[in-house]
Design a protein around this motif. Structure first.
Motif, PDB file in Angstrom:
ATOM      1  N   TYR A   1     -27.709 -36.668 -33.205  1.00 35.07           N
ATOM      2  CA  TYR A   1     -28.967 -37.056 -33.846  1.00 35.07           C
ATOM      3  C   TYR A   1     -29.352 -36.020 -34.897  1.00 35.07           C
ATOM      4  CZ  TYR A   1     -33.893 -38.053 -34.570  1.00 35.07           C
ATOM      5  OH  TYR A   1     -35.099 -38.331 -35.150  1.00 35.07           O
TER       6      TYR A   1
ATOM      7  N   ASP B   1     -36.010 -40.086 -31.236  1.00 34.45           N
ATOM      8  CA  ASP B   1     -35.210 -40.304 -30.030  1.00 34.45           C
ATOM      9  C   ASP B   1     -33.855 -39.628 -30.216  1.00 34.45           C
ATOM     10  OD1 ASP B   1     -33.948 -41.059 -27.752  1.00 34.45           O
ATOM     11  OD2 ASP B   1     -34.064 -43.227 -28.102  1.00 34.45           O
ATOM     12  N   PRO B   2     -33.736 -38.354 -29.828  1.00 38.12           N
ATOM     13  CA  PRO B   2     -32.481 -37.622 -30.037  1.00 38.12           C
ATOM     14  C   PRO B   2     -31.307 -38.154 -29.230  1.00 38.12           C
ATOM     15  CG  PRO B   2     -34.319 -36.123 -29.639  1.00 38.12           C
ATOM     16  CD  PRO B   2     -34.786 -37.494 -29.279  1.00 38.12           C
ATOM     17  N   SER B   3     -31.559 -39.071 -28.288  1.00 37.13           N
ATOM     18  CA  SER B   3     -30.437 -39.648 -27.541  1.00 37.13           C
ATOM     19  C   SER B   3     -29.666 -40.653 -28.387  1.00 37.13           C
ATOM     20  CB  SER B   3     -30.943 -40.323 -26.265  1.00 37.13           C
ATOM     21  OG  SER B   3     -31.764 -41.445 -26.576  1.00 37.13           O
TER      22      SER B   3
ATOM     23  N   LEU C   1     -29.147 -32.449 -33.254  1.00 32.51           N
ATOM     24  CA  LEU C   1     -28.818 -32.247 -31.845  1.00 32.51           C
ATOM     25  C   LEU C   1     -27.527 -33.002 -31.549  1.00 32.51           C
ATOM     26  CD1 LEU C   1     -29.903 -30.974 -29.174  1.00 32.51           C
ATOM     27  CD2 LEU C   1     -30.766 -33.258 -28.619  1.00 32.51           C
TER      28      LEU C   1
ATOM     29  N   SER D   1     -24.475 -34.936 -29.758  1.00 31.40           N
ATOM     30  CA  SER D   1     -24.485 -35.832 -28.602  1.00 31.40           C
ATOM     31  C   SER D   1     -24.012 -35.120 -27.346  1.00 31.40           C
ATOM     32  CB  SER D   1     -23.599 -37.053 -28.878  1.00 31.40           C
ATOM     33  OG  SER D   1     -24.130 -37.823 -29.936  1.00 31.40           O
TER      34      SER D   1
ATOM     35  N   SER E   1     -32.507 -29.073 -24.213  1.00 29.10           N
ATOM     36  CA  SER E   1     -32.561 -30.480 -23.826  1.00 29.10           C
ATOM     37  C   SER E   1     -33.126 -31.312 -24.971  1.00 29.10           C
ATOM     38  CB  SER E   1     -33.441 -30.639 -22.589  1.00 29.10           C
ATOM     39  OG  SER E   1     -34.788 -30.302 -22.897  1.00 29.10           O
ATOM     40  N   THR E   2     -33.070 -32.633 -24.820  1.00 28.61           N
ATOM     41  CA  THR E   2     -33.625 -33.511 -25.851  1.00 28.61           C
ATOM     42  C   THR E   2     -35.130 -33.311 -25.988  1.00 28.61           C
ATOM     43  OG1 THR E   2     -33.805 -35.290 -24.219  1.00 28.61           O
ATOM     44  CG2 THR E   2     -31.834 -35.259 -25.605  1.00 28.61           C
ATOM     45  N   SER E   3     -35.826 -33.098 -24.873  1.00 30.03           N
ATOM     46  CA  SER E   3     -37.279 -32.887 -24.956  1.00 30.03           C
ATOM     47  C   SER E   3     -37.596 -31.564 -25.639  1.00 30.03           C
ATOM     48  CB  SER E   3     -37.901 -32.930 -23.560  1.00 30.03           C
ATOM     49  OG  SER E   3     -37.370 -31.913 -22.728  1.00 30.03           O
TER      50      SER E   3
ATOM     51  N   PHE F   1     -35.725 -30.198 -27.914  1.00 34.89           N
ATOM     52  CA  PHE F   1     -35.425 -30.412 -29.329  1.00 34.89           C
ATOM     53  C   PHE F   1     -36.588 -31.091 -30.040  1.00 34.89           C
ATOM     54  CE2 PHE F   1     -33.933 -33.275 -32.682  1.00 34.89           C
ATOM     55  CZ  PHE F   1     -33.302 -32.381 -33.529  1.00 34.89           C
ATOM     56  N   THR F   2     -37.170 -32.113 -29.408  1.00 29.11           N
ATOM     57  CA  THR F   2     -38.253 -32.847 -30.070  1.00 29.11           C
ATOM     58  C   THR F   2     -39.489 -31.985 -30.286  1.00 29.11           C
ATOM     59  OG1 THR F   2     -39.052 -33.697 -27.939  1.00 29.11           O
ATOM     60  CG2 THR F   2     -37.495 -35.069 -29.159  1.00 29.11           C
TER      61      THR F   2
END
Length: 460
Positions: A183, A196-198, A242, A244, A256-258, A260-261
Motif C-alpha cells: 500500500y 486501508d493499508p491492507s 507499507l 504487503s 502494524s497497519t494501525s 502505519f495509519t
C-alpha cells in the motif's frame, strides 16, 4: 497475436503466468515481490525470482545501517548526463531490436561506474525519463500488459511496469534488486482520507548494497522528474508505503497497519532536509489553543505553509515557521475551527521553487486572541530572524518587546496602524528591538544595505 505474444514474452523473460502454480511459488519466495499487486486494474507480472543462493542469502529480511551510503549524494534532483546519453543511444532500439537495446543499455550502465549506487541511479534516471505514467489506462481500468519489454516499447507504464522494468534491467546489470508491492499513499491520499493499508495498490523496488537497503520508486519520480523517492532508507520510506509482507519493511521493529495509519504524511522531499521525523507527530492532531511543534534544526532553508479546509479553501493566516541550526519551530493559531490540513513547503537558496515536504491533519479550535506575523519579501532578502515570541496576544493590555535580527539592515522602525512610527534600537550585531502595544496593524520596515528605500519585513 495477443495471447501467443504474451506467452512469448513470459517465456523470454522467464516471467511466470499470473495465477499459475509457478507464479504462486514465485510469490511465496522471500526474494521476490510478495504478491501480485493491482493498481486500479494493474495486474502484476512479477519478475521471476533468481534462484542463486547468494541472492537468497543477501535478501534475508534485515538491514545493515552501518554500511549505508549517504543517500543525499545522489538526491540532487538533476538527471545524470550519462543517463540522457544512454537513452539517446539505446531507446530507438526498443522499437527495432529490443534484445540489443536492453542488453546494450544494461552493459552501458554497468560499465559507466564501478559503484552499484551510481549504476542504480543511472537506471532510475533512464526509466524516469523514458517512461510516462499511463493515466488513461489507470483511470479507465484498462491497463495493458506491464511486462518490461512491452513497457519499454510502449513508453508508458503504471507502477508494476516501472518496478519490474527496474528489476529486470537491474539484474542484467548485476544489481541486487527486487520488486516489492504493498500500500502507498498516492493519488487521493490525505490526512483525513480513508486509508486501508491492507489493500495492495502500488509496487516499487528495493536495492541491496553491502547489506544496506535502499527504497526506489521510479513511478513517483517520473513525468516531472525528481529524485524525491530515490534511495530512501527503510525508516524514511515507511511514511509513504507499507509492504504487503511485514518483512519487506526492513525495520528492526516492524509496524502494524494501525500504526502505519497513524503516521504523518511525509513526502520524499522532506528527507533532502531532515533525516528523521519527530516521534510526537501524528497523522491527525488536536489543537485546542495557540501551540507549536518542532522539527529538527536546519540552515539555509526557508519555509512556508498554508491551511486547507474541508472545502479546499487555502489560507496562510495563523502560521509562522522559524528555522535555525538547532530546530525548526512551527507556530499555529488557526483562525477557523474544525478539520484542516496543514501543508508545509521548503525552499533552499539553490532551488527556484518551494517543495511540498509534509502535511498534518489538524482538528482545530478557533484561536481568536493570537496573531502570528506575516512575513514580507524583505524578511528573506535581509536574512531576518525573529528572536522574540512571534505570538501577539490580543487579550493582553501589556506592551510587548519585539526583537528581530536583520543582518543586512542599516536601521528599522515599527509602524503602528500606519499612523505612528517607532524607531527600533540597534545592537552591534544588527539586533533591532522596540516596545510596542499588543494590537493589530503593526509592521516592521528596514532599510537593507542592498536597497535604496525601506522594505517591509513582517506585519501583524
Amino acid at each position: 497475436m495477443g495471447e501467443s505474444f504474451d506467452r512469448f514474452l513470459r517465456d523470454t523473460l522467464n516471467i511466470p503466468e499470473y495465477g499459475s502454480e509457478r507464479a504462486r511459488q514465485s510469490e511465496s519466495t522471500p526474494i521476490e515481490s510478495p504478491d501480485a499487486s493491482r493498481e486500479n486494474g494493474d495486474q502484476a507480472h512479477p519478475v521471476a525470482a533468481d534462484s542463486d543462493e547468494k541472492r537468497a542469502a543477501d535478501f534475508s529480511l534485515s538491514d545493515n545501517p552501518e554500511n549505508r551510503a549517504d543517500n543525499l549524494r545522489f538526491r540532487n534532483g538533476v538527471p545524470d548526463p550519462r543517463a540522457v546519453d544512454a537513452l539517446g543511444r539505446y531507446s530507438p532500439l526498443f522499437q527495432s531490436d529490443m534484445d540489443e537495446g536492453i542488453e546494450g543499455l544494461a552493459e552501458y550502465l554497468r560499465t559507466a561506474d564501478d559503484d552499484p549506487m551510481v549504476q542504480a541511479r543511472l537506471l532510475h534516471d533512464v526509466l524516469a525519463l523514458h517512461l510516462s505514467y499511463d493515466y488513461r489506462g489507470f483511470r479507465s481500468g484498462n491497463v495493458p500488459t506491464q511486462n518490461p519489454i512491452s513497457v519499454l516499447r510502449r513508453g508508458t507504464a503504471v507502477c508494476q511496469g516501472y518496478a519490474d522494468s527496474f528489476s529486470y534491467i537491474g539484474r542484467k546489470m548485476g544489481l541486487n534488486v527486487i520488486t516489492v508491492s504493498g500500500y502507498a499513499r498516492g493519488i487521493g491520499s490525505g490526512s483525513f482520507a480513508r486509508e486501508d493499508p491492507s489493500e495492495s495498490n502500488h509496487a516499487w523496488n528495493v536495492l541491496t548494497v553491502k547489506g544496506s537497503r535502499y527504497i526506489i520508486d521510479v513511478t513517483w519520480d517520473s513525468d516531472d522528474y525528481s529524485t524525491d523517492y530515490l534511495f530512501l532508507y527503510p525508516e524514511q520510506a515507511i511514511y509513504s508505503r507499507l509492504p504487503s509482507r511485514p518483512g519487506y519493511q526492513f525495520l528492526a521493529e516492524k509496524i502494524s497497519t494501525s500504526e502505519f495509519t497513524n503516521l504523518p504524511f511525509i513526502r520524499g522531499a522532506y528527507f533532502d532536509i531532515y533525516s528523521t521525523v519527530p516521534s510526537n507527530l501524528g497523522r491527525v492532531m488536536q489543537l485546542r489553543d495557540y501551540s507549536s511543534f518542532a522539527l529538527p534544526g536546519v540552515s539555509d532553508y526557508g519555509f512556508s505553509a498554508h491551511w486547507v479546509d474541508s472545502a479546499g479553501v487555502r489560507s496562510r493566516n495563523g502560521i509562522f515557521i522559524e528555522a535555525d541550526s538547532e530546530e525548526t519551530r512551527v507556530y499555529l493559531a488557526p483562525e477557523s475551527e474544525g478539520e484542516q490540513t496543514l501543508q508545509i513547503f521548503a525552499k533552499s537558496g539553490t532551488t527556484p521553487e518551494s517543495r511540498f515536504i509534509m502535511e498534518l491533519g489538524i482538528i482545530a479550535a478557533r484561536v481568536e486572541h493570537i496573531l502570528l506575523p506575516e512575513l514580507y519579501s524583505g524578511y528573506y532578502e535581509g536574512s531576518a530572524r525573529l528572536l522574540s515570541d512571534p505570538a501577539m496576544d490580543m487579550r493582553s493590555d501589556e506592551r510587548k518587546t519585539l526583537r528581530i535580527h536583520i543582518p543586512g539592515a542599516e536601521d528599522a522602525f515599527v509602524s503602528l496602524q500606519g499612523s505612528r512610527r517607532i524607531t527600533m534600537s540597534r545592537s552591534d550585531n544588527h539586533v533591532f528591538s522596540a516596545d510596542i502595544p499588543c494590537a493589530p496593524g503593526i509592521q516592521i520596515f528596514a532599510k537593507l544595505e542592498s536597497a535604496s528605500r525601506y522594505t517591509g519585513i513582517i506585519g501583524y
